[in-house]
Write an enzyme that holds these catalytic residues in place. Structure first.
Site, PDB file in Angstrom:
ATOM      1  N   HIS A   1      65.740 -25.858 -10.784  1.00  0.00           N
ATOM      2  CA  HIS A   1      66.220 -24.592 -11.320  1.00  0.00           C
ATOM      3  C   HIS A   1      65.145 -23.952 -12.186  1.00  0.00           C
ATOM      4  CE1 HIS A   1      70.170 -24.819  -9.705  1.00  0.00           C
ATOM      5  NE2 HIS A   1      70.557 -25.873 -10.410  1.00  0.00           N
TER       6      HIS A   1
ATOM      7  N   CYS B   1      63.785 -20.383  -8.640  1.00  0.00           N
ATOM      8  CA  CYS B   1      64.175 -18.977  -8.740  1.00  0.00           C
ATOM      9  C   CYS B   1      63.389 -18.271  -9.835  1.00  0.00           C
ATOM     10  CB  CYS B   1      65.670 -18.863  -9.028  1.00  0.00           C
ATOM     11  SG  CYS B   1      66.707 -19.382  -7.642  1.00  0.00           S
TER      12      CYS B   1
END
Length: 634
Positions: free
Chosen positions: A268, A317
């Site tokens: 993440h 991301c």
């Protein structure tokens, strides 16, 4: 009065087509009648060759000589005469012997210092003579059909002609133009590294955010490929913030002048105020910049080490999040022309992983692994990754690779390593790297009461994941129906045992070279606070009493692999953070919680962190993983 035999006219050599009739003549004087005998090149008498004139018709070249003698045993030999045969078309039936050029010199482009050759061949009766000219001026002593010029230079370029003549006529060859080729460009110096090191981190089991599937395979496959390229690789899974920071500090110790450095992260992440942040597995919800690792700070520290090539590859991301809190304090680095950023996605966009056919992979890393072994400039490799990812129908229009770099030289991951002149630095880095990668030695344990021997061997899937294999190595007359159980003290987490793990992940745990009777996986070794003890329990049936018995042995293997680097030393805990940050002891017993969303086969899943309050209310689709307080749109 007697006189010696004197040859007044020698026979003349000729150059003619095959089967062309040739007449050789000799004229001599002497006392009385003269006798003639012609011989061929084998010095064999020519049948019928007893006249001053010899007529021959040949298919291959030949040589002849004539002996002229008188009645008083005086004699003289003519010079050897050659009948040369050139099998070239274009000779008229009415040809009478004038020079007929069959091979003309050919124009050439030569390099300085080279040797070049020009050839001119002609038929003639008698054989023609040759004279070579350059730019209209005769070349002294160049009187053969082949002109050889050594050490070509500007003084030897120009227009070359050959004059061919005999007693009948003179002919000129076609002009041959000799030009000088431009000198070869100096070869590019071979770019080399003094060492190549890589730190690969994959975070997948988050405490407060959705779990991921792909980092395990992504890190494992990329580590194997980089090792093929000569990189010293440290690969780690599931790191807390403290562990990430310590691992990066250890990685920086491997960097020095001339070193190629690769930092890769899968997990993440997000972007805030132009800076990229990597989310540790213990990051609270909502997280802030101080709970994450700043990528630009990592690169700044890599730059300070003056490494030759610094590469950061991020499969994460980059959604924009408004947050409260200070930005990471980073001073600008000097323009060294050696940095490369490879982002899996563009600004304010998501990076996806997909599970298809039992294999989970980040789409960016999938194509990175496809091209990483190519001997091309590293930016060209990333461009090929971008092209392939852009064609993938699963993410077309939603994920685009972004490449940033300051390279001033065409450096590649495949560049060789030069160790000469860097022995001390190399030994230091080698010792530091081995500290995190050396496996325990194979050991044998004797179970004295039953006479059974068990062999323990070890394999490393990652620098913080150890697999222990136990194998029964001999049979005993006292024991039968033997079985083994492996345990560790302290007990270590097995991050691969949770539900939803793909078959391909589990396949990593089987060492193809081992056929063990029992296997134990020990993960998150960086959390060891002391030595690791392997307990081997043997269950067997006594052959005489038929009792089911148990016998145990223990083996202290110290701090294996990354545990020796002490990434997770116990520090005082800030009580204000207890509600948000998990301690090391709690992390060592992680279980897969109900909010971990694993992607369905064939469907891409985002690598954004998810807000706990929303996870139960929204579906697991790609658009649902919006963190409440970390969302730019809130």
């Amino acid at each position: 009065m007697r006189t010696e035999v004197i040859i007044l006219q020698q026979p003349m050599s000729v150059c003619v087509p095959p089967n062309h009739e040739v007449t050789l003549r000799v004229q001599a004087i002497g006392t009385g009648a003269l006798n003639y005998q012609w011989f061929d090149k084998q010095q064999t008498e020519v049948a019928g060759g007893t006249e001053p004139v010899l007529t021959v018709s040949l298919q291959i070249s030949g040589k002849y000589i004539c002996r002229v003698s008188d009645l008083y045993c005086n004699y003289q030999f003519t010079e050897w005469v050659k009948v040369r045969i050139l099998d070239e078309p274009g000779v008229s039936h009415t040809w009478k012997g004038e020079p007929h050029i069959v091979i003309h010199p050919i124009s050439q482009t030569v390099k300085p210092g080279e040797t070049f050759t020009l050839k001119c061949k002609a038929l003639g009766k008698p054989a023609p003579a040759y004279k070579w000219y350059r730019n209209g001026r005769i070349l002294p002593k160049q009187t053969t059909e082949t002109l050889r010029i050594e050490n070509a230079s500007v003084d030897t370029v120009g227009s070359y002609l050959c004059a061919v003549s005999n007693i009948l006529e003179e002919r000129w060859s076609e002009a041959a133009e000799i030009e000088m080729a431009p000198p070869d460009p100096k070869p590019e110096p071979t770019l080399m590294a003094t060492d190549k090191v890589a730190l690969l981190i994959g975070n997948l089991n988050y405490n407060n955010h959705p779990g991921l599937m792909a980092p395990t395979m992504d890190v494992h496959e990329l580590a194997n490929l980089l090792q093929q390229l000569g990189f010293r690789v440290v690969s780690l899974l599931d790191l807390t913030l403290q562990e990430m920071q310590t691992a990066i500090d250890k990685f920086l110790q491997l960097l020095d002048r001339g070193v190629y450095a690769v930092f890769y992260y899968a997990g993440h992440g997000y972007e805030h105020s132009g800076r990229n942040y990597l989310v540790a597995i213990d990051a609270p919800r909502p997280y802030r910049t101080e709970n994450c690792v700043c990528v630009q700070k990592v690169m700044h520290n890599m730059q300070n080490k003056k490494a030759q090539l610094n590469i950061i590859l991020l499969d994460t991301c980059r959604k924009w999040y408004k947050q409260k809190g200070p930005l990471s304090d980073i001073k600008p680095s000097a323009p060294l022309g050696n940095t490369v950023y490879g982002y899996a996605t563009s600004e304010d966009a998501e990076a996806f992983e997909v599970q298809d056919g039992g294999k989970s992979s980040g789409i960016f890393t999938k194509y990175l692994n496809k091209h990483v072994l190519k001997p091309e400039r590293v930016t060209h490799v990333l461009e090929q990754v971008s092209v392939d990812l852009g064609k993938d129908p699963l993410v077309r229009g939603r994920q685009v690779v972004e490449i940033r770099h300051t390279l001033t030289e065409p450096r590649a991951l495949t560049d060789p390593v030069r160790t000469s002149g860097h022995t001390m630095e190399l030994c230091r880095r080698d010792a530091c790297w081995k500290q995190a990668n050396v496996l325990p030695c194979r050991r044998s344990l004797d179970f004295q009461y039953c006479g059974v021997k068990v062999e323990l061997s070890f394999s490393a899937l990652f620098s913080n994941v150890l697999v222990v294999f136990a194998s029964l190595k001999n049979s005993s007359t006292m024991a039968q129906d033997c079985s083994l159980i492996l345990e560790s003290e302290p007990q270590m987490q097995d991050i691969f045992s949770g539900s939803g793990r793909s078959e391909e992940m589990d396949s990593l745990l089987v060492n193809s070279g081992e056929t063990p009777d029992c296997t134990l996986r020990l993960c998150c070794l960086q959390r060891l606070q002391g030595p690791l003890v392997i307990k081997v329990t043997l269950h067997y049936t006594h052959t005489q009493t038929k009792e089911r018995l148990t016998e145990s042995r223990e083996l202290d293997i110290g701090r294996p692999l990354i545990a020796s680097c002490k990434l997770n030393q116990m520090k005082p805990v800030d009580r204000r953070q207890e509600s948000r940050v998990h301690t090391v002891d709690h992390m060592s017993n992680i279980r897969y919680s109900h909010h971990q969303n694993h992607p369905r086969p064939g469907r891409p899943c985002t690598r954004k962190a998810e807000n706990r309050l929303q996870s139960s209310a929204k579906s697991s689709s790609m658009s649902s993983n919006e963190p409440e307080e970390n969302d730019e749109n809130e």
